[in-house]
Design a protein around this motif. Structure first.
Motif: not given
Lengths: 277, 243, 256
Positions: C107-116, C145-151, C160-168
């Motif tokens: 339900h979150l954008s790529v950016l929100d996934n990483v910054s939540l 791609l920050e504003r995109r939805r995961p889907s 790679r977003v998931a990796i960025a989320r973990a690395l954040a």
């Protein structure tokens, strides 16, 4: 063979149904031949209520008497006040055994017998916060049964009193005891009974609301005439007087106007009330 | 024959009666019906969320009472619960809403509905993929943060269609408020129609109220169904992409 | 990728190690992990291979306490994370995890996934959290791609977003649970590339994988788990070229 038997059965069924109309010859036409179907209320003590699984009360016994005079068997059907007039109009029921106030709107859809009483609604309130009269009770809330003809009357004599409608007397009594309303209006017989049942309540002002009579469908003039005749006999021979005293006690007087409506109606004997108890 | 038809018609569909009843049904009854529906739903949803959390609790001592609450309230007829709570609370000296019938009615209907809402929420929360929760917890988010930022927003999307469907049932349930006593201006659609039907000894005012109920409920039902289909569709295509 | 040189300064072999000390775990009556003793040294990539159902994923999930071992101890640096009363949420901020099926917040954008988590766990201001998230996304080559939805993303991009989320969260240890198994073959390379860069930068990593080439080229040590036991452990060339245990030899014959 099968056909002729079916035909036989059919003509028998037809004959039975024709009998319904044939029966009208001596007793007046009702919705079900030979039977008077009557609305009653389960909670309007002592006028019309349910006790030990049987309808009983003042007007129940009066209707019992009338139907005896008409040669009809009585069946009682419990209804709410609200459902009764349409049921009579639509031939679900023949009449009602509780006080129905005669109003122009009701008269437009059903006929009424001669009076069986004069609506005397009484104000009931809590002893610790009594209302002496509806006039001057501005800002107070008073419970009345849904669609009761009392509503327009009360609005006229006390426009600043809020009227709250309840589906039945039980729920408005609960609301009064729980201080959800400040008073309730109901027929004086019921009011007297409520006060007896709930010592914390008191009955005060009586408001005369109009003629109480029994409703009959407009297209049953014969039934109406027969009922009027039976009613007149019950008045004259003292049956009404006896039942009135039996159910209301001696404290409550038979409305004077009834004596002028039915000349010759006997007054209760001075000691009749004691005898009845 | 035609007289019979005419009688049926005039009993239910007397146009004069319907037209006469509609203004009050719309100006007094409709706002009251909606007001009561919203209050009852607000109570139902708030309580339902709590109970749903309880139903999903790992502790039996929390889960079992919540289960009992849901089973009891879903198992009783509405009319009985409305009477018991609406008349019972003030009789028992718990006049928490003073003399305001709507307070008790909203509470009674809200309590009933909370049981249904709770089951909807429970199903919604359980439909959120375990992986979403694990991913959130893996970043160090607490149970509560995960609930708030992941489970509720995701569950809410799936829960909205059945929730709206339940709201339709609430609209219909509010007609029971007449049991608790209403002043003239408090009457909702059913009470107004009932009064008019009794005073005129004709059922057409009830038909008028019925038409307004239908105008509320039928389009909502279809909208909810379409919405639900769209969400389900979106979910299944998404699942295909994911795997 | 931009932030990697900075990482390199911490240097290999100085990162946080993970040690497993006689760890046992079972699901119902099935023993999934049996007396696991293993050290994943700091700054080194440990690859775990083995047949499916061997317990390798469970071992990984025990490392950030998504599963709780029945007995044994797990140490993250000097902290025993399996101790009673250990702060699980705090421990998880130090261990990043990447899943086979990405598990991006749908339900979150790529950016929100990483910054939540930065905002909610680290309590950063939104602006600051998003700056960090943008940098992490750029580091996995997903800038823009920050504003995109995961889907809306391909599987490789999602991972790679998931990796960025973990690395954040700036973890000390990264766990990869078959991170490329769900990807189309042409998308695997990008994800492995990111993992390779992380390894080179000196991140302590435990990687459950079927990519034997990756294990051979990137791992400091490779572990073979079968039926919940570690059957072989060694540096990649020894592991792949001179396997000792017959089950490992059999396994390698099948996958290579």
């Amino acid at each position: 063979m099968i056909w002729s038997r079916a035909l036989l059965f059919f003509s028998f069924a037809l004959a039975t149904s024709l009998q319904v109309n044939a029966a009208v010859a001596d007793s007046p036409e009702t919705n079900v031949a030979g039977e008077l179907r009557v609305a009653y209320r389960t909670d309007d003590k002592p006028v019309s209520f349910l006790q030990d699984g049987k309808p009983t009360g003042f007007l129940i016994e009066l209707v019992d008497d009338i139907s005896r005079r008409l040669g009809l068997r009585v069946t009682y059907v419990s209804t709410t006040f609200a459902a009764m007039v349409p049921a009579v109009q639509n031939h679900q029921l023949d009449t009602a055994a509780f006080g129905v106030l005669v109003t122009p709107k009701r008269k437009a859809v059903v006929d009424f017998t001669t009076p069986v009483g004069y609506g005397q609604a009484q104000l009931v309130s809590r002893r610790n916060a009594p209302l002496a009269a509806i006039e001057g009770a501005d800002g107070k809330t008073v419970a009345v049964t849904t669609a009761s003809a009392l509503i327009p009357l009360l609005q006229k004599i006390a426009p600043k009193v809020t009227i709250k409608e309840f589906p039945n007397i039980a729920s408005s009594t609960n609301a009064l005891i729980a201080a959800q309303v400040d008073g309730l209006f109901t027929g004086n017989a019921t009011a007297g009974h409520l006060v007896e049942q709930h010592p914390e309540l008191t009955a005060t002002q009586t408001v005369e609301s109009g003629i109480n009579a029994l409703p009959v469908a407009k297209d049953r003039p014969k039934l109406l005439a027969a009922m009027n005749q039976a009613l007149a006999s019950a008045m004259k021979d003292g049956t009404f007087t006896r039942l009135f005293v039996k159910w209301n006690g001696s404290a409550m007087a038979i409305p004077q106007r009834l004596f002028s409506d039915y000349p010759g109606m006997p007054q209760p004997a001075p000691d009749a009330a004691h005898a009845a108890r | 024959m035609s007289e019979g038809f005419h009688r049926i018609f005039s009993t239910f569909f007397d146009p004069g009666m319907i037209v006469q009843a509609l203004p009050e049904v719309l100006t007094v009854g409709l706002p009251n019906t909606l007001l009561l529906s919203l209050f009852a739903s607000a109570i139902g949803i708030a309580l339902g969320l709590l109970v749903a959390a309880g139903l999903l609790s790992g502790y039996t001592s929390v889960r079992l009472p919540c289960r009992g609450y849901v089973d009891i309230l879903r198992g009783l007829p509405h009319i009985l619960t409305v009477y018991l709570i609406g008349q019972g609370l003030p009789l028992a000296g718990l006049a928490i809403f003073g003399g305001n019938t709507y307070g008790y009615a909203a509470l009674a209907i809200g309590l009933i509905e909370s049981a249904y809402f709770a089951e909807i929420f429970r199903a919604g929360f359980q439909s959120v993929e375990r992986g979403q929760v694990e991913a959130a917890r893996s970043t160090g988010m607490t149970r509560l943060q995960t609930m708030r930022h992941i489970i509720i927003p995701q569950g809410a999307r799936r829960v909205l269609p059945p929730l709206t469907g339940q709201f339709i049932l609430v609209i219909k349930a509010t007609s029971l408020v007449y049991l608790l006593g209403l002043t003239a201006s408090q009457r909702e659609m059913f009470a107004i129609a009932q009064d008019a039907a009794i005073n005129n000894a004709n059922l057409s005012p009830l038909t008028a109220a019925g038409l307004v109920y239908l105008a509320l409920t039928i389009p909502t039902t279809y909208a909810v169904n379409a919405w639900d289909r769209r969400i389900r569709g979106a979910r299944s295509t998404h699942a295909v992409e994911g795997d | 990728m931009s932030e990697m040189p900075e990482r390199r300064q911490t240097g290999a072999h100085h990162g946080t190690s993970v040690r497993f000390d006689r760890v046992n775990k079972s699901f119902g009556r099935v023993a999934v992990l049996r007396d696991i003793v293993l050290e994943a040294p700091g700054g080194v990539t440990t690859c775990i291979v083995g047949p499916s159902g061997s317990g390798k994923s469970t071992l990984l999930r025990c490392t950030n306490l998504l599963e709780r071992p029945e007995s044994g101890r797990i140490l993250l640096g000097e902290i025993e994370i399996t101790a009673a009363g250990a702060n699980v949420d705090a421990i998880r901020t130090r261990v990043g995890m990447v899943f086979q099926h990405f598990h991006l917040f749908s339900h979150l954008s790529v950016l929100d996934n990483v910054s939540l988590a930065l905002r909610k766990v680290r309590r950063m201001e939104r602006e600051q959290a998003e700056d960090v998230a943008r940098a992490k996304l750029a580091a996995v080559a997903l800038g823009g791609l920050e504003r995109r939805r995961p889907s809306d993303l391909s599987g490789g991009q999602q991972q790679r977003v998931a990796i960025a989320r973990a690395l954040a969260m700036e973890p000390e240890v990264m766990l990869f649970d078959e991170a490329t198994s769900a990807l189309d073959p042409e998308l695997v390379k990008d994800v492995l590339g990111v993992m390779r860069d992380l390894a080179t930068a000196g991140m302590t990593m435990i990687v459950v994988t079927h990519e034997m080439r990756f294990a051979r080229e990137v791992a400091g040590q490779v572990v073979f788990i079968d039926q919940g036991r570690i059957l072989e452990l060694g540096p990649p060339d020894e592991f792949f070229d001179r396997p000792r245990h017959p089950r490992l030899r059999h396994f390698l014959e099948k996958v290579l």
